[in-house]
Design a protein around this motif. Structure first.
Motif, PDB file in Angstrom:
ATOM      1  N   PHE A   1     -24.036  16.466   1.563  1.00 37.92           N
ATOM      2  CA  PHE A   1     -22.694  16.594   0.987  1.00 37.92           C
ATOM      3  C   PHE A   1     -22.513  17.771   0.030  1.00 37.92           C
ATOM      4  O   PHE A   1     -21.494  17.855  -0.656  1.00 37.92           O
ATOM      5  CB  PHE A   1     -22.297  15.289   0.288  1.00 37.92           C
ATOM      6  CG  PHE A   1     -22.298  14.107   1.228  1.00 37.92           C
ATOM      7  CD1 PHE A   1     -21.575  14.157   2.418  1.00 37.92           C
ATOM      8  CD2 PHE A   1     -23.029  12.966   0.946  1.00 37.92           C
ATOM      9  CE1 PHE A   1     -21.577  13.077   3.310  1.00 37.92           C
ATOM     10  CE2 PHE A   1     -23.039  11.889   1.819  1.00 37.92           C
ATOM     11  CZ  PHE A   1     -22.320  11.943   3.013  1.00 37.92           C
ATOM     12  N   SER A   2     -23.494  18.661  -0.060  1.00 43.22           N
ATOM     13  CA  SER A   2     -23.316  19.847  -0.894  1.00 43.22           C
ATOM     14  C   SER A   2     -24.309  20.914  -0.436  1.00 43.22           C
ATOM     15  O   SER A   2     -25.272  20.624   0.277  1.00 43.22           O
ATOM     16  CB  SER A   2     -23.567  19.520  -2.372  1.00 43.22           C
ATOM     17  OG  SER A   2     -24.938  19.226  -2.578  1.00 43.22           O
TER      18      SER A   2
ATOM     19  N   LYS B   1     -12.169  13.707  -0.926  1.00 40.36           N
ATOM     20  CA  LYS B   1     -13.208  12.888  -1.568  1.00 40.36           C
ATOM     21  C   LYS B   1     -12.854  11.425  -1.491  1.00 40.36           C
ATOM     22  O   LYS B   1     -11.715  11.046  -1.712  1.00 40.36           O
ATOM     23  CB  LYS B   1     -13.379  13.322  -3.015  1.00 40.36           C
ATOM     24  CG  LYS B   1     -14.568  14.218  -3.167  1.00 40.36           C
ATOM     25  CD  LYS B   1     -14.994  14.377  -4.614  1.00 40.36           C
ATOM     26  CE  LYS B   1     -16.254  15.212  -4.645  1.00 40.36           C
ATOM     27  NZ  LYS B   1     -16.304  16.146  -5.746  1.00 40.36           N
TER      28      LYS B   1
ATOM     29  N   LEU C   1     -14.729  19.161   6.278  1.00 37.37           N
ATOM     30  CA  LEU C   1     -14.294  18.722   4.946  1.00 37.37           C
ATOM     31  C   LEU C   1     -13.486  17.446   5.071  1.00 37.37           C
ATOM     32  O   LEU C   1     -12.857  17.197   6.106  1.00 37.37           O
ATOM     33  CB  LEU C   1     -13.411  19.802   4.301  1.00 37.37           C
ATOM     34  CG  LEU C   1     -14.102  20.826   3.389  1.00 37.37           C
ATOM     35  CD1 LEU C   1     -15.241  21.505   4.098  1.00 37.37           C
ATOM     36  CD2 LEU C   1     -13.094  21.849   2.884  1.00 37.37           C
TER      37      LEU C   1
ATOM     38  N   PRO D   1      -8.982  17.332  -3.938  1.00 32.59           N
ATOM     39  CA  PRO D   1     -10.408  17.678  -4.041  1.00 32.59           C
ATOM     40  C   PRO D   1     -11.125  17.263  -2.742  1.00 32.59           C
ATOM     41  O   PRO D   1     -11.021  16.118  -2.322  1.00 32.59           O
ATOM     42  CB  PRO D   1     -10.888  16.860  -5.232  1.00 32.59           C
ATOM     43  CG  PRO D   1      -9.902  15.755  -5.401  1.00 32.59           C
ATOM     44  CD  PRO D   1      -8.642  16.107  -4.668  1.00 32.59           C
TER      45      PRO D   1
ATOM     46  N   PHE E   1     -16.808  26.197   2.923  1.00 32.69           N
ATOM     47  CA  PHE E   1     -16.107  25.156   2.170  1.00 32.69           C
ATOM     48  C   PHE E   1     -14.786  25.713   1.615  1.00 32.69           C
ATOM     49  O   PHE E   1     -13.734  25.090   1.742  1.00 32.69           O
ATOM     50  CB  PHE E   1     -16.995  24.662   1.018  1.00 32.69           C
ATOM     51  CG  PHE E   1     -16.337  23.640   0.137  1.00 32.69           C
ATOM     52  CD1 PHE E   1     -16.228  22.329   0.556  1.00 32.69           C
ATOM     53  CD2 PHE E   1     -15.809  23.988  -1.108  1.00 32.69           C
ATOM     54  CE1 PHE E   1     -15.610  21.368  -0.253  1.00 32.69           C
ATOM     55  CE2 PHE E   1     -15.185  23.039  -1.919  1.00 32.69           C
ATOM     56  CZ  PHE E   1     -15.092  21.726  -1.487  1.00 32.69           C
TER      57      PHE E   1
ATOM     58  N   GLU F   1     -14.657  17.157  -0.174  1.00 31.77           N
ATOM     59  CA  GLU F   1     -16.122  17.228  -0.167  1.00 31.77           C
ATOM     60  C   GLU F   1     -16.555  17.723   1.200  1.00 31.77           C
ATOM     61  O   GLU F   1     -15.877  17.493   2.200  1.00 31.77           O
ATOM     62  CB  GLU F   1     -16.757  15.875  -0.500  1.00 31.77           C
ATOM     63  CG  GLU F   1     -16.869  14.912   0.645  1.00 31.77           C
ATOM     64  CD  GLU F   1     -17.659  13.655   0.290  1.00 31.77           C
ATOM     65  OE1 GLU F   1     -18.406  13.661  -0.704  1.00 31.77           O
ATOM     66  OE2 GLU F   1     -17.525  12.661   1.019  1.00 31.77           O
ATOM     67  N   MET F   2     -17.684  18.445   1.208  1.00 28.48           N
ATOM     68  CA  MET F   2     -18.192  18.912   2.493  1.00 28.48           C
ATOM     69  C   MET F   2     -19.095  17.857   3.109  1.00 28.48           C
ATOM     70  O   MET F   2     -19.795  17.124   2.417  1.00 28.48           O
ATOM     71  CB  MET F   2     -18.913  20.257   2.358  1.00 28.48           C
ATOM     72  CG  MET F   2     -20.182  20.261   1.542  1.00 28.48           C
ATOM     73  SD  MET F   2     -21.122  21.817   1.768  1.00 28.48           S
ATOM     74  CE  MET F   2     -20.383  22.910   0.589  1.00 28.48           C
TER      75      MET F   2
ATOM     76  N   GLU G   1     -21.086  27.422   1.246  1.00 28.69           N
ATOM     77  CA  GLU G   1     -20.134  27.574   0.135  1.00 28.69           C
ATOM     78  C   GLU G   1     -18.923  28.395   0.574  1.00 28.69           C
ATOM     79  O   GLU G   1     -17.779  28.079   0.230  1.00 28.69           O
ATOM     80  CB  GLU G   1     -20.837  28.211  -1.077  1.00 28.69           C
ATOM     81  CG  GLU G   1     -21.634  27.156  -1.837  1.00 28.69           C
ATOM     82  CD  GLU G   1     -22.684  27.725  -2.785  1.00 28.69           C
ATOM     83  OE1 GLU G   1     -22.625  28.943  -3.094  1.00 28.69           O
ATOM     84  OE2 GLU G   1     -23.566  26.954  -3.210  1.00 28.69           O
TER      85      GLU G   1
ATOM     86  N   SER H   1     -11.114  24.607   2.875  1.00 27.39           N
ATOM     87  CA  SER H   1     -10.241  23.911   1.918  1.00 27.39           C
ATOM     88  C   SER H   1      -8.950  24.696   1.698  1.00 27.39           C
ATOM     89  O   SER H   1      -7.891  24.099   1.480  1.00 27.39           O
ATOM     90  CB  SER H   1     -10.961  23.600   0.598  1.00 27.39           C
ATOM     91  OG  SER H   1     -11.451  24.760   0.020  1.00 27.39           O
TER      92      SER H   1
END
Ligand SMILES: [Zn+2]
Length: 474
Positions: free
Chosen positions: A167-168, A209, A206, A4, A237, A6-7, A234, A241
């Motif tokens: 972060f999002s 997490k 990225l 997983p 990301f 996170e950005m 989005e 990933s």
């Protein structure tokens, strides 16, 4: 996807300063929609021998932005030349600020879902001039060559650089919303994105997490709406990933959002590629404490302070305060109307009035105060006010006069209401015994009968109360 991620996002926002003229010449700063190259002179088109003169107003607005964002103003700041060749840059360098910008630090408070907040720190704010614009088509006709419009060349900008603390995509959106509000309230920039007055570049990387270390970042250029920023982040990301999950490596590069995806534009330049050096044509900016004090005093109340005051001073709900302060014009209007007799001490009613009217367009403050008074006195309901609003706006009559003319006023006089209640009870003995037998809803017929007798003007809450009193006595 195995890990997983996170950005980690840092945003660079360019905001156009609300000046009359450009940053280093006397050309008007109103080129949007104007004929191409109608806002140009030897300075902003880089003619030999033309020298820049710094626009004092632009500096003042830039400083106000820094003060509004709690940044630290540098005692001395200098302009630097950022050298690169591109056809929209006639001098082959852009006047910007590099290692001595006018502001370091600062912060933006984000309002997130469920009343949560978060503070994002700023790295710096600097001043720079805008470049021109290349045109590859005229109207619907694509050209086999490019044209250049220098109207934007030399337009004053500030670039606000955040720390990579976003972060999002939701946080990015909230950051831009707050930043735009602050710049607009401080009267620094209109931030009209459709006119290119606010533009955003996003740096995104990225990391798994929970890990501290940053990954390799890509820069997404020229995002011209909040929605584009959200969508591009989005998309990016998912792209990054996918690469990382399959063991690949992210390339440091500049990418362009085309509305659907980000596409590679060029490998990311390093600062040393630009051969920055202090601009010898411009003197350093020296701050005097008196000047800063004066500028500080000129900054209007900012949105967060206003929201808090609306709750503590006027007892509005946080939601009402949020809605009213979304626009400085609306919240200014609210404050002005509240000063007038009729509206004083009725902040809650006025807030509801403003929020209840769809496509709110202000009427003269005096009329609004009168309308507030009518609602606060329960002469008319908020719904009646809403229906009356278009007519108030058009007729320019005092709402009180209109209410009288239309016979809208509610009857609140208990003596009159009691007579109607009496009449309704006498005509409906069955309803009385139903209510007494426990069928409370049977009272509805009695309320209906009173409303009919009053031609709809009786106050329903009062009628309801008086009917139950009447039944108890019957
Ligand atoms: Zn000019």
């Amino acid at each position: 996807m195995t890990e997983p991620f996170e950005m980690v996002v840092g945003l660079e926002v360019h905001a156009q300063l609300k000046t009359e003229t450009k940053l280093f010449c006397a050309c008007p700063n109103d080129g949007f929609g104007a004929p191409p190259n109608s806002r140009v002179c030897p300075v902003c088109t880089g003619q030999p021998g033309a020298l820049p003169v710094l626009n004092r107003k632009a500096v003042e607005l830039a400083f106000k932005a820094a003060l509004a964002l709690n940044g630290k103003l540098a005692h001395k700041s200098i302009f630097a030349r950022k050298n690169y060749f591109y056809p929209d840059l006639p001098k082959a360098y852009q006047i910007s600020q590099y290692d001595e910008p006018f502001c370091l630090g600062g912060e933006v408070l984000l309002r997130l879902k469920d009343g949560k907040t978060k503070t994002v720190q700023l790295a710096r704010i600097h001043m720079e001039e805008d470049a021109g614009k290349l045109l590859h088509a005229v109207g619907s006709q694509t050209l086999n060559h490019s044209l250049v419009d220098f109207n934007r060349g030399g337009v004053p900008l500030i670039e606000i650089v955040s720390q990579p603390e976003i972060f999002s995509s939701e946080e990015a959106y909230a950051y831009l919303t707050s930043l735009k509000e602050i710049l607009q309230y401080a009267q620094v920039s209109s931030c009209d994105m459709e006119k290119g007055e606010m533009r955003c570049d996003a740096n995104i990387s990225l990391r798994p997490k929970g890990r501290e270390k940053f990954g390799t970042r890509a820069e997404i250029k020229n995002l011209n709406s909040f929605k584009n920023v959200k969508d591009a982040l989005e998309y990016e990301f998912l792209r990054q990933s996918d690469i990382l999950s399959s063991g690949g490596k992210i390339i440091q590069e500049t990418r362009l959002w085309n509305g659907k995806e980000t596409v590679s534009m060029r490998s990311k330049e390093e600062a040393h590629d630009y051969r920055y050096f202090p601009d010898p044509d411009l003197v350093p900016i020296d701050l005097s404490p008196e000047w800063i004090k004066k500028l500080k005093s000129e900054i209007p109340e900012l949105p967060q302070a206003r929201r808090e005051r609306f709750v503590s001073e006027y007892h509005l709900s946080p939601y009402e305060a949020e809605v009213l302060t979304a626009s400085q014009a609306v919240s200014d209007y609210f404050i002005q109307v509240l000063k007038l007799p009729g509206a004083q001490n009725n902040a809650g009613v006025l807030a509801k009035l403003i929020m209840n009217i769809p496509d709110f367009s202000p009427i003269p403050e005096k009329q609004m105060a009168s309308l507030t008074h009518l609602c606060a006195q329960k002469t008319i309901t908020l719904n009646q006010a809403k229906e009356l609003y278009p007519e108030i706006r058009e007729s320019k009559k005092d709402p009180k006069v209109l209410v009288e003319e239309k016979g809208l006023a509610q009857v609140l006089d208990e003596k009159i209401l009691r007579d109607w209640v009496k009449e309704a009870l006498a005509a409906n003995p069955q309803a009385i015994s139903d209510v007494k037998g426990g069928k409370k809803q049977a009272a509805g017929a009695l309320v209906g009968a009173v409303m009919k007798l009053s031609k709809g003007k009786a106050n329903p809450a009062l009628v309801n109360k008086l009917i139950f009193e009447g039944i108890d006595k019957a």
